[in-house]
Design a protein around this motif. Structure first.
Motif, PDB file in Angstrom:
ATOM      1  N   GLU A 157       0.859  -1.178   0.000  1.00 49.61           N
ATOM      2  CA  GLU A 157       0.000   0.000   0.000  1.00 49.61           C
ATOM      3  C   GLU A 157       0.898   1.231   0.000  1.00 49.61           C
ATOM      4  O   GLU A 157       2.019   1.181   0.509  1.00 49.61           O
ATOM      5  CB  GLU A 157      -0.904   0.021   1.232  1.00 49.61           C
ATOM      6  CG  GLU A 157      -1.909  -1.098   1.267  1.00 49.61           C
ATOM      7  CD  GLU A 157      -2.724  -1.080   2.553  1.00 49.61           C
ATOM      8  OE1 GLU A 157      -3.800  -1.703   2.556  1.00 49.61           O
ATOM      9  OE2 GLU A 157      -2.279  -0.462   3.538  1.00 49.61           O
ATOM     10  N   PRO A 158       0.455   2.358  -0.585  1.00 45.32           N
ATOM     11  CA  PRO A 158       1.304   3.555  -0.618  1.00 45.32           C
ATOM     12  C   PRO A 158       1.784   3.959   0.771  1.00 45.32           C
ATOM     13  O   PRO A 158       1.002   4.016   1.721  1.00 45.32           O
ATOM     14  CB  PRO A 158       0.379   4.620  -1.207  1.00 45.32           C
ATOM     15  CG  PRO A 158      -0.597   3.849  -2.029  1.00 45.32           C
ATOM     16  CD  PRO A 158      -0.828   2.565  -1.267  1.00 45.32           C
ATOM     17  N   CYS A 159       3.069   4.196   0.894  1.00 43.56           N
ATOM     18  CA  CYS A 159       3.665   4.627   2.153  1.00 43.56           C
ATOM     19  C   CYS A 159       4.913   5.430   1.801  1.00 43.56           C
ATOM     20  O   CYS A 159       5.933   4.866   1.407  1.00 43.56           O
ATOM     21  CB  CYS A 159       4.020   3.426   3.025  1.00 43.56           C
ATOM     22  SG  CYS A 159       4.675   3.867   4.644  1.00 43.56           S
ATOM     23  N   ARG A 160       4.829   6.741   1.924  1.00 45.86           N
ATOM     24  CA  ARG A 160       5.851   7.635   1.398  1.00 45.86           C
ATOM     25  C   ARG A 160       6.518   8.487   2.477  1.00 45.86           C
ATOM     26  O   ARG A 160       7.037   9.560   2.190  1.00 45.86           O
ATOM     27  CB  ARG A 160       5.231   8.533   0.329  1.00 45.86           C
ATOM     28  CG  ARG A 160       4.602   7.784  -0.844  1.00 45.86           C
ATOM     29  CD  ARG A 160       3.882   8.749  -1.788  1.00 45.86           C
ATOM     30  NE  ARG A 160       4.770   9.788  -2.267  1.00 45.86           N
ATOM     31  CZ  ARG A 160       5.517   9.676  -3.371  1.00 45.86           C
ATOM     32  NH1 ARG A 160       5.481   8.561  -4.089  1.00 45.86           N
ATOM     33  NH2 ARG A 160       6.300  10.669  -3.744  1.00 45.86           N
ATOM     34  N   ALA A 161       6.522   8.020   3.705  1.00 43.65           N
ATOM     35  CA  ALA A 161       7.075   8.827   4.803  1.00 43.65           C
ATOM     36  C   ALA A 161       8.517   9.213   4.536  1.00 43.65           C
ATOM     37  O   ALA A 161       8.919  10.365   4.734  1.00 43.65           O
ATOM     38  CB  ALA A 161       6.960   8.059   6.118  1.00 43.65           C
ATOM     39  N   LEU A 162       9.321   8.270   4.075  1.00 36.02           N
ATOM     40  CA  LEU A 162      10.749   8.523   3.887  1.00 36.02           C
ATOM     41  C   LEU A 162      11.006   9.477   2.730  1.00 36.02           C
ATOM     42  O   LEU A 162      11.717  10.480   2.865  1.00 36.02           O
ATOM     43  CB  LEU A 162      11.483   7.197   3.658  1.00 36.02           C
ATOM     44  CG  LEU A 162      13.009   7.242   3.729  1.00 36.02           C
ATOM     45  CD1 LEU A 162      13.481   7.644   5.120  1.00 36.02           C
ATOM     46  CD2 LEU A 162      13.600   5.885   3.356  1.00 36.02           C
ATOM     47  N   ILE A 163      10.416   9.204   1.587  1.00 33.18           N
ATOM     48  CA  ILE A 163      10.686  10.034   0.408  1.00 33.18           C
ATOM     49  C   ILE A 163      10.054  11.419   0.551  1.00 33.18           C
ATOM     50  O   ILE A 163      10.632  12.428   0.105  1.00 33.18           O
ATOM     51  CB  ILE A 163      10.195   9.323  -0.878  1.00 33.18           C
ATOM     52  CG1 ILE A 163      10.764  10.021  -2.123  1.00 33.18           C
ATOM     53  CG2 ILE A 163       8.677   9.251  -0.944  1.00 33.18           C
ATOM     54  CD1 ILE A 163      10.557   9.253  -3.402  1.00 33.18           C
ATOM     55  N   ASP A 164       8.891  11.497   1.181  1.00 34.49           N
ATOM     56  CA  ASP A 164       8.247  12.804   1.347  1.00 34.49           C
ATOM     57  C   ASP A 164       8.992  13.683   2.342  1.00 34.49           C
ATOM     58  O   ASP A 164       9.187  14.886   2.101  1.00 34.49           O
ATOM     59  CB  ASP A 164       6.793  12.619   1.802  1.00 34.49           C
ATOM     60  CG  ASP A 164       5.885  12.139   0.668  1.00 34.49           C
ATOM     61  OD1 ASP A 164       6.324  12.161  -0.495  1.00 34.49           O
ATOM     62  OD2 ASP A 164       4.749  11.724   0.971  1.00 34.49           O
ATOM     63  N   GLU A 165       9.401  13.103   3.457  1.00 28.21           N
ATOM     64  CA  GLU A 165      10.042  13.890   4.507  1.00 28.21           C
ATOM     65  C   GLU A 165      11.477  14.278   4.137  1.00 28.21           C
ATOM     66  O   GLU A 165      11.869  15.431   4.275  1.00 28.21           O
ATOM     67  CB  GLU A 165      10.028  13.119   5.826  1.00 28.21           C
ATOM     68  CG  GLU A 165       8.663  12.980   6.460  1.00 28.21           C
ATOM     69  CD  GLU A 165       8.147  14.298   7.007  1.00 28.21           C
ATOM     70  OE1 GLU A 165       8.957  15.177   7.357  1.00 28.21           O
ATOM     71  OE2 GLU A 165       6.912  14.446   7.091  1.00 28.21           O
ATOM     72  N   LEU A 166      12.247  13.311   3.689  1.00 25.45           N
ATOM     73  CA  LEU A 166      13.673  13.579   3.454  1.00 25.45           C
ATOM     74  C   LEU A 166      13.958  14.172   2.077  1.00 25.45           C
ATOM     75  O   LEU A 166      14.890  14.966   1.928  1.00 25.45           O
ATOM     76  CB  LEU A 166      14.489  12.287   3.611  1.00 25.45           C
ATOM     77  CG  LEU A 166      14.513  11.632   4.994  1.00 25.45           C
ATOM     78  CD1 LEU A 166      15.502  10.473   5.007  1.00 25.45           C
ATOM     79  CD2 LEU A 166      14.880  12.637   6.082  1.00 25.45           C
TER      80      LEU A 166
END
Length: 211
Positions: A157-166
């Motif tokens: 499922e979409p999970c973009r915490a790393l790419i969005d934050e950093l």
């Protein structure tokens, strides 16, 4: 063990007949050493300027050998197994640099013990692990991420915490970015399948290691 004569073990400190062997006297010397210096030895800690990040999801995936299926999804296969780690440790050993390992599932990655974190990324990673890496960098850690940046969680499922934050929501050009008190360094290729890692690791360790 089946090749050894019984009783097992074949080189015990005391034989089945009650005779003392050379190993007995070696262990006696070792015991005397620990009695004298054991407390000091246990208080010692090695300096490890760089750590290898472990994510069990990648290790589990490697057991199934699903590279063709992953490529069919339009994703790069995850190469973070033994061959990658062996290349990492061989590179450091040649430079006489110690290293440690850390499970990124831990909520708090100790920056003092792991000032530089190296990770071969894949196309997926659970939200907790991504958030742990974000918090690590924000608190002052230095993350070296190669190969890929996860955008899905462990159930795809979409999970973009790393790419969005950093990285501001998009795969960046190779290089470093500042985030909070720390830095993230990204390079698109997997360094730990080629000899290219040696020079880059040496440069990064020199640049980022605490004095």
């Amino acid at each position: 063990d089946t090749l050894q004569q019984k009783p097992y073990p074949d080189c015990s400190p005391i034989t089945e007949h009650g005779e003392l062997t050379d190993k007995y006297f070696s262990l006696k010397l070792l015991n005397r050493f620990f009695q004298t210096f054991g407390e000091e030895l246990m208080d010692c800690s090695s300096v490890s300027p760089i750590s290898w990040a472990i994510y069990y999801g990648y290790s589990q995936l490697a057991c199934w050998g699903m590279e063709a299926q992953i490529e069919a999804l339009g994703k790069k296969p995850v190469h973070a197994g033994a061959s990658g780690f062996n290349h990492f440790q061989n590179t450091l050993r040649k430079q006489n640099i110690d290293y440690s390992m850390v499970n990124i599932a831990n909520d708090d990655i100790d920056i003092k013990k792991h000032p530089i974190l190296v990770m071969v990324g894949g196309f997926f990673m659970d939200e907790r692990a991504q958030s742990n890496l974000v918090r690590y960098v924000k608190s002052g850690g230095k993350l070296i991420l190669t190969h890929d940046i996860p955008i899905w969680n462990e159930i795809f499922e979409p999970c973009r915490a790393l790419i969005d934050e950093l990285f501001g929501g998009a795969v960046p050009a190779d290089g470093e970015v500042d985030y909070g008190k720390g830095k993230a360094f990204y390079i698109n290729k997997n360094l730990f399948t080629t000899e290219e890692s040696a020079a880059l690791l040496s440069e990064i360790i020199t640049k980022y290691s605490p004095e």
